[in-house]
Write a protein that holds these residues in place. Structure first.
Motif, PDB file in Angstrom:
ATOM      1  N   LYS A 201     -30.208  32.582 -45.391  1.00 57.49           N
ATOM      2  CA  LYS A 201     -28.975  33.372 -45.463  1.00 57.49           C
ATOM      3  C   LYS A 201     -27.783  32.511 -45.070  1.00 57.49           C
ATOM      4  N   SER A 202     -26.582  33.009 -45.368  1.00 57.02           N
ATOM      5  CA  SER A 202     -25.368  32.397 -44.849  1.00 57.02           C
ATOM      6  C   SER A 202     -24.594  33.457 -44.077  1.00 57.02           C
ATOM      7  N   VAL A 203     -23.951  33.025 -43.004  1.00 54.07           N
ATOM      8  CA  VAL A 203     -23.180  33.935 -42.156  1.00 54.07           C
ATOM      9  C   VAL A 203     -21.828  33.300 -41.856  1.00 54.07           C
ATOM     10  N   VAL A 205     -20.145  32.099 -39.503  1.00 56.07           N
ATOM     11  CA  VAL A 205     -20.106  31.448 -38.196  1.00 56.07           C
ATOM     12  C   VAL A 205     -19.973  29.954 -38.464  1.00 56.07           C
ATOM     13  N   GLN A 259     -23.715  30.672 -30.543  1.00 58.88           N
ATOM     14  CA  GLN A 259     -23.693  31.652 -31.629  1.00 58.88           C
ATOM     15  C   GLN A 259     -24.677  31.256 -32.736  1.00 58.88           C
ATOM     16  N   ILE A 260     -24.725  29.946 -33.038  1.00 54.31           N
ATOM     17  CA  ILE A 260     -25.637  29.457 -34.070  1.00 54.31           C
ATOM     18  C   ILE A 260     -27.085  29.663 -33.646  1.00 54.31           C
ATOM     19  N   ASN A 262     -28.243  31.960 -31.755  1.00 62.24           N
ATOM     20  CA  ASN A 262     -28.547  33.389 -31.915  1.00 62.24           C
ATOM     21  C   ASN A 262     -28.874  33.723 -33.371  1.00 62.24           C
ATOM     22  N   GLU A 263     -28.133  33.112 -34.302  1.00 59.46           N
ATOM     23  CA  GLU A 263     -28.385  33.356 -35.725  1.00 59.46           C
ATOM     24  C   GLU A 263     -29.744  32.800 -36.135  1.00 59.46           C
ATOM     25  N   SER A 266     -32.438  35.050 -34.944  1.00 57.19           N
ATOM     26  CA  SER A 266     -32.497  36.321 -35.671  1.00 57.19           C
ATOM     27  C   SER A 266     -33.375  36.235 -36.921  1.00 57.19           C
TER      28      SER A 266
END
Length: 314
Positions: A201-203, A205, A259-260, A262-263, A266
């Motif tokens: 996926k891409s987010v 962030v 933050q990365i 955490n991604e 996930s």
């Protein structure tokens, strides 16, 4: 023997390569103006005598255009940057081109982006000027185009040799996560047994998160701060108006790395190898507590596109 043209058109930086010749400039355009000859550098580009492109726009244009448009085929700024890049590397040649899109935009935008590239020659001739040289007329012809999810170029650069064959046989059988850090997007591309994993996926962030924090830190320290698209040289040097901002840079990117992480967590998947890539990857690398992590350089994506091209068009 043909040379593919390998294009990585990012929000902040555009990198491209053809036959060992590279283009690497900020993805920014500005109004052209008269310049003293002594100030013109070899990496300054002018499009159609009207617009500065890249470094020269960043440094000298009074009016700058910096696109936030997610749709590559529609963004006027990226259109000029793309034409400048292809015109410089291909002139009037016929080329095969490999490029990529963020994972979440790949399925919705790949056809329109391909159509834009394949139809470029139909838009007619235009001129490019580089450094103190004269204008040269260009009309590149993209005769074939392959679009891939961003991050796959990095993965292939790691796995394949220069001829597009698997060089790391053991790694190719393992689960690899490419952490591709862009300016606005983070691509998390899982790869296992020759297939892109469904968890990919891409987010939103990206480096912009760290730069926004850094702007606040610099504002507090000095009372003012550079525009977000002007921060790169200060981050690279670690200095701003005589101040040492290295601790502030580290603080901002440590927050981004959290933050990365955490991604990544996930995704709920264990990977054997983590490839950390992107122009700012070195700033987050030490803060990512991951096993078997590998730091890839800023041109890994473009090199990987070239290897994909060799594998596709033998």
């Amino acid at each position: 023997m043909f040379n593919t043209l390998n294009l990585d058109l990012g929000f902040k930086w555009t990198k491209a390569e053809r036959g060992g010749k590279f283009y690497r400039q900020p993805t920014i355009v500005g109004e052209a103006k008269d310049m003293f000859e002594q100030n013109i550098k070899s990496d300054h580009f002018i499009y159609n005598d009207e617009l500065f492109v890249g470094n020269v726009a960043l440094e000298y244009s009074d009016i700058k255009y910096f696109s936030l448009n997610n749709k590559k085929a529609e963004a006027e700024t990226s259109d000029v940057v793309m034409k400048t890049t292809l015109g410089y590397l291909a002139r009037k040649d016929r080329v095969k081109l490999v490029s990529g899109l963020p994972i979440n935009f790949y399925f919705t935008q790949k056809e329109s982006f391909k159509e834009k590239l394949l139809g470029l020659a139909d838009e007619g001739e235009y001129t490019i000027r580089k450094g103190r040289g004269k204008n040269f007329t260009v009309q590149p012809i993209v005769e074939d185009c392959k679009m891939v999810p961003q991050g796959l170029g990095v993965t292939m650069d790691y796995l394949l040799d220069e001829d597009g064959r698997i060089a790391k046989v053991k790694a190719a059988q393992q689960k690899i996560l490419t952490v591709d850090l862009g300016f606005y997007t983070l691509n998390l591309l899982g790869f296992s047994k020759s297939s892109i994993m469904k968890e990919s996926k891409s987010v939103l962030v990206g480096v912009e998160r760290a730069y926004t924090l850094l702007q606040g830190y610099i504002q507090k320290l000095t009372g003012h701060t550079p525009a977000i698209y002007e921060l790169d040289p200060y981050v690279i040097s670690g200095q701003y108006q005589g101040h040492n901002i290295v601790p502030l840079i580290q603080r901002a990117f440590k927050s981004l790395a959290s933050q990365i992480k955490n991604e990544i967590e996930s995704l709920n998947t264990e990977f054997d190898i983590y490839l950390i890539a992107g122009g700012a990857a070195r700033y987050i690398y030490e803060y990512l507590n991951l096993p078997n992590k590998v730091l890839m350089d800023q041109l890994a994506q473009v090199r990987g596109y070239g290897k994909i091209g060799k594998k596709s068009w033998k």
